[in-house]
Design a protein around this motif. Structure first.
Motif: not given
Ligand code: MF3
Ligand code: CO
Ligand code: CO
Length: 257
Positions: A59-86
């Motif tokens: 439901a998130f992929l392409n929602y208002r242009g969001y590029p991920g399948n799910v939101c992944i937010s690490v540590n100080d990230e609150v919400v809407h974190g985007i997957a990265s290979c790095d």
């Protein structure tokens, strides 16, 4: 749906219940699979696989242009974190997973924050337990005849007790047929009581709480990732709840959450 009050029909509720259960199962399978050493892109690809296997779609992929399948937010990230290979998940990290699935024309939306460290510090325990319990206090207040603001007050009180900063820019919401439906469900008071809760309403309650101050910044480059301004760590738990004529029904409840 009627009058922006967002009361769903019994036929819609059958489908919403199913979509929510599918989403909750994916949330838990995903949460179990996250390990230090994985990149957040590995997590996103695992999510895509689980969603595909369920017969639903993100439901998130392409929602208002969001590029991920799910939101992944690490540590100080609150919400809407985007997957990265790095971005490699570390042994002491906390990882918020927010999963949204469209299934048979209905929507599920639920989030959990998992801790990679088997022995987290007292502060991290306070953050995770405090945010989870703020969500549960909010759910207990979600009863017909009460107002949206009663949920907000319950969440706020619990957050204060745990001495956590309450993010104000993002709020809970109605859900079910669209990802975001009225009403808004803030995690704080001071805006009036909002609509009266009625049986058939479906709302997402989702405290986003910080170990430090409430202040956040949105990443200037990706336009999505929300971080705490002071760099303190943040947690996010979200359930979808059906208002009934008695107890609230947690549509995204599973044994594990
Ligand atoms: N899952 C979020 C919520 O709980 C919304 C994410 S929108 C996205 O409301 F575009 F970032 F995916
Ligand atoms: Co969500
Ligand atoms: Co939500």
């Amino acid at each position: 749906m009627s009058k922006g009050q967002n009361v769903h029909t019994p036929e819609e509720i059958v489908r919403i219940r199913r979509a929510a259960a599918v989403t909750a199962q994916i949330r838990d399978l995903l949460a179990e699979s996250v390990r230090p050493g994985m990149t957040t892109m590995d997590v996103d690809m695992r999510a895509a696989e689980l969603i595909r296997a369920s017969g639903g779609k993100s439901a998130f992929l392409n929602y208002r242009g969001y590029p991920g399948n799910v939101c992944i937010s690490v540590n100080d990230e609150v919400v809407h974190g985007i997957a990265s290979c790095d971005r490699v998940i570390g042994e002491h990290d906390i990882v918020s997973l927010d999963v949204g699935v469209e299934f048979d024309g209905a929507l599920g939306d639920t989030a959990v924050t998992v801790c990679m460290d088997p022995h987290p510090s007292a502060d991290i325990r306070r953050l995770l337990e405090g945010t989870r319990s703020a969500l549960m206090r909010g759910i207990e207040a979600a009863r017909c005849g009460r107002r949206v603001g009663d949920i907000s007050r319950a969440v706020e009180l619990a957050a204060r007790k745990s001495r956590l900063g309450i993010v104000r820019e993002y709020v809970g919401h109605g859900c079910g047929i669209h990802l975001h439906e009225p009403p808004e469900v803030p995690n704080f008071t001071g805006w009036g009581g909002g609509p009266v809760l009625a049986p058939g309403m479906v709302i997402c309650i989702e405290p986003m709480l910080n170990l430090g101050t409430e202040r956040i910044v949105v990443d200037r480059h990706d336009g999505w990732t929300v971080r705490t301004r002071d760099g303190s760590w943040s947690a996010h738990f979200e359930h979808m709840v059906l208002i009934t004529d008695s107890e609230p029904e947690i549509l995204t409840w599973q044994k594990t959450m």
